[in-house]
Design an enzyme around this catalytic site. Structure first.
Site, PDB file in Angstrom:
ATOM      1  N   SER A  91      -5.106   2.753   3.894  1.00 27.83           N
ATOM      2  CA  SER A  91      -5.226   2.172   2.556  1.00 27.83           C
ATOM      3  C   SER A  91      -5.321   0.648   2.660  1.00 27.83           C
ATOM      4  O   SER A  91      -6.132   0.004   1.982  1.00 27.83           O
ATOM      5  CB  SER A  91      -4.002   2.579   1.720  1.00 27.83           C
ATOM      6  OG  SER A  91      -4.014   1.958   0.467  1.00 27.83           O
TER       7      SER A  91
ATOM      8  N   HIS B 162       7.285  -7.387  -2.269  1.00 30.59           N
ATOM      9  CA  HIS B 162       7.107  -6.852  -0.910  1.00 30.59           C
ATOM     10  C   HIS B 162       8.115  -7.502   0.041  1.00 30.59           C
ATOM     11  O   HIS B 162       7.986  -7.394   1.253  1.00 30.59           O
ATOM     12  CB  HIS B 162       5.702  -7.169  -0.383  1.00 30.59           C
ATOM     13  CG  HIS B 162       4.601  -6.394  -1.042  1.00 30.59           C
ATOM     14  ND1 HIS B 162       4.725  -5.075  -1.395  1.00 30.59           N
ATOM     15  CD2 HIS B 162       3.337  -6.746  -1.376  1.00 30.59           C
ATOM     16  CE1 HIS B 162       3.593  -4.662  -1.944  1.00 30.59           C
ATOM     17  NE2 HIS B 162       2.737  -5.661  -1.953  1.00 30.59           N
TER      18      HIS B 162
ATOM     19  N   LYS C 275       0.788  -1.245   0.000  1.00 33.13           N
ATOM     20  CA  LYS C 275       0.000   0.000   0.000  1.00 33.13           C
ATOM     21  C   LYS C 275       0.819   1.294   0.000  1.00 33.13           C
ATOM     22  O   LYS C 275       0.351   2.350   0.416  1.00 33.13           O
ATOM     23  CB  LYS C 275      -1.018   0.040   1.165  1.00 33.13           C
ATOM     24  CG  LYS C 275      -1.846  -1.200   1.344  1.00 33.13           C
ATOM     25  CD  LYS C 275      -2.329  -1.812   0.049  1.00 33.13           C
ATOM     26  CE  LYS C 275      -3.331  -1.001  -0.717  1.00 33.13           C
ATOM     27  NZ  LYS C 275      -3.548  -1.606  -2.076  1.00 33.13           N
TER      28      LYS C 275
HETATM   29  P1  A3P Z   1      -5.161   4.604  -1.442  1.00 33.99           P
HETATM   30  O1  A3P Z   1      -5.800   3.341  -0.954  1.00 33.99           O
HETATM   31  O2  A3P Z   1      -4.806   5.538  -0.304  1.00 33.99           O
HETATM   32  O3  A3P Z   1      -5.951   5.295  -2.500  1.00 33.99           O
HETATM   33  P2  A3P Z   1       0.028  -0.355  -3.633  1.00 33.99           P
HETATM   34  O4  A3P Z   1       0.070  -0.301  -5.111  1.00 33.99           O
HETATM   35  O5  A3P Z   1       1.388  -0.421  -3.000  1.00 33.99           O
HETATM   36  O6  A3P Z   1      -0.891  -1.395  -3.127  1.00 33.99           O
HETATM   37  O7  A3P Z   1      -0.540   1.048  -3.126  1.00 33.99           O
HETATM   38  C1  A3P Z   1      -1.873   1.377  -3.387  1.00 33.99           C
HETATM   39  C2  A3P Z   1      -2.093   2.842  -3.049  1.00 33.99           C
HETATM   40  O8  A3P Z   1      -1.444   3.656  -4.038  1.00 33.99           O
HETATM   41  C3  A3P Z   1      -3.576   3.194  -3.086  1.00 33.99           C
HETATM   42  O9  A3P Z   1      -3.748   4.212  -2.089  1.00 33.99           O
HETATM   43  C4  A3P Z   1      -3.706   3.724  -4.512  1.00 33.99           C
HETATM   44  O10 A3P Z   1      -4.830   4.516  -4.735  1.00 33.99           O
HETATM   45  C5  A3P Z   1      -2.414   4.532  -4.600  1.00 33.99           C
HETATM   46  N1  A3P Z   1      -2.070   4.903  -5.987  1.00 33.99           N
HETATM   47  C6  A3P Z   1      -1.991   4.108  -7.069  1.00 33.99           C
HETATM   48  N2  A3P Z   1      -1.736   4.833  -8.175  1.00 33.99           N
HETATM   49  C7  A3P Z   1      -1.653   6.128  -7.784  1.00 33.99           C
HETATM   50  C8  A3P Z   1      -1.404   7.381  -8.452  1.00 33.99           C
HETATM   51  N3  A3P Z   1      -1.237   7.443  -9.765  1.00 33.99           N
HETATM   52  N4  A3P Z   1      -1.398   8.508  -7.716  1.00 33.99           N
HETATM   53  C9  A3P Z   1      -1.584   8.472  -6.388  1.00 33.99           C
HETATM   54  N5  A3P Z   1      -1.813   7.328  -5.684  1.00 33.99           N
HETATM   55  C10 A3P Z   1      -1.859   6.167  -6.376  1.00 33.99           C
END
Ligand code: A3P
Length: 292
Positions: free
Chosen positions: A131, A101, A46
């Site tokens: 998140s 991860h 996340k």
């Molecule tokens: P949120 O749940 O706060 O929206 P991961 O890919 O490590 O699982 O992380 C997911 C988080 O990154 C999510 O956060 C997702 O919305 C955010 N995310 C993905 N693409 C993004 C972007 N282009 N800009 C900002 N946040 C992004």
């Protein structure tokens, strides 16, 4: 409250999701054959993994950038420790990019010998846990804990996939000298995506024209990524809802934790993490209006 064995297993002190990983496969990664051209995106869950996947695809593949190729990010950048698609990683063309991860100590040995490149992305832990909490509601591979206080305690105790956020981040930062590594934060990417893209290009030794950089930045912005079926994991297996579209990219902001955490919960995070966080060479950003 212990995590359910149905969802997570612990191997060498680290929690993995039962779906897609086995202790044998994780052990085999020790001798995984690295190419100098390989790139690894390493994160605690996340923290912006999927975002970085998209950025790298846009930087590295002209066809991805100009829309002539329709390859999903997860096919182009598979998960090292979870081979969901049963891909033959040795047969992938260079430059291979993997997402992981893994904690620093479980990564392939040659990666720890400074071979290949690693991009490590951190995010402030309050936004990470919020998140993560929302994520457990949409992924069938994760145990849904409906009470946020309970989920928070598990997170702080390191009883989630990825184990302890603090150990993950501290481990990678304190072993930086073993890796050829670029550290970035989610918040700096959010505040100035163009500068982050340039840093990444520089790290990869990839020269893009001004126009190409603009195109990467535009397509890596939250709203545009959300609309891009290659980028938002619509077809990722394990959605609780069959038509669970656009859920992976949820809010994409800094400071959303304030909408869920109580003052007491926020103070609890401070109590457990803040002191230790002071030893990290990262300036944490807790709100979108904070300066980087
Ligand atoms: P949120 O749940 O706060 O929206 P991961 O890919 O490590 O699982 O992380 C997911 C988080 O990154 C999510 O956060 C997702 O919305 C955010 N995310 C993905 N693409 C993004 C972007 N282009 N800009 C900002 N946040 C992004």
């Amino acid at each position: 409250m212990e995590p359910s064995k149905e969802y997570l297993f612990n191997h060498k002190g680290f929690y993995f999701v039962t779906q897609g990983a086995t202790p044998e496969n994780i052990d085999a990664l020790e001798t995984f054959e690295i190419r100098d051209s390989d790139i690894f995106i390493a994160t605690f869950p996340k923290s912006g993994t999927v975002w970085m996947q998209n950025i790298l695809n846009l930087i590295l593949h002209e066809g991805h950038r100009n829309g002539t190729e329709d390859v999903e990010n997860m096919d182009r950048i598979p998960w090292l420790e979870y081979n969901f698609r049963n891909m033959d990683y040795a047969a992938l063309p260079s430059p291979r990019v993997f997402a992981t991860h893994l904690p620093y100590y479980l990564t392939p040995r040659d990666l720890r010998n400074k071979r290949a490149r690693v991009i490590y992305v951190t995010r402030n832990p309050k936004d990470v846990v919020v998140s993560y909490y929302h994520f457990t509601k949409i992924m069938s591979s994760l145990e849904e804990v409906s009470d946020f206080s309970l989920f928070l305690e598990r997170f702080l105790a390191g009883k989630v996939m990825g184990s302890s956020w603090m150990d993950h981040v501290t481990g990678w930062y304190s072993h930086a000298q073993d890796f050829n590594i670029l550290f970035l934060t989610y918040e700096e990417m959010k505040k100035d995506l163009r500068s982050a893209v340039l840093k990444i290009c520089n790290f990869l030794g990839k020269q893009l024209s001004e126009e190409e950089v603009e195109s990467v930045v535009r397509q890596a912005m939250f709203e545009n990524m959300r609309k891009d079926p290659r980028a938002n994991y619509e077809k990722m297996p394990g959605h609780r809802e069959e038509d669970g579209k656009c859920l992976f990219l949820r809010k994409g902001t800094v400071g959303d934790w304030k909408n869920l955490m109580t003052v007491a919960q926020s103070e609890r995070v401070d109590e457990v993490l803040k002191k230790k966080m002071e030893s990290l060479p990262i300036k944490f950003i807790w709100d979108i209006s904070d300066k980087v």
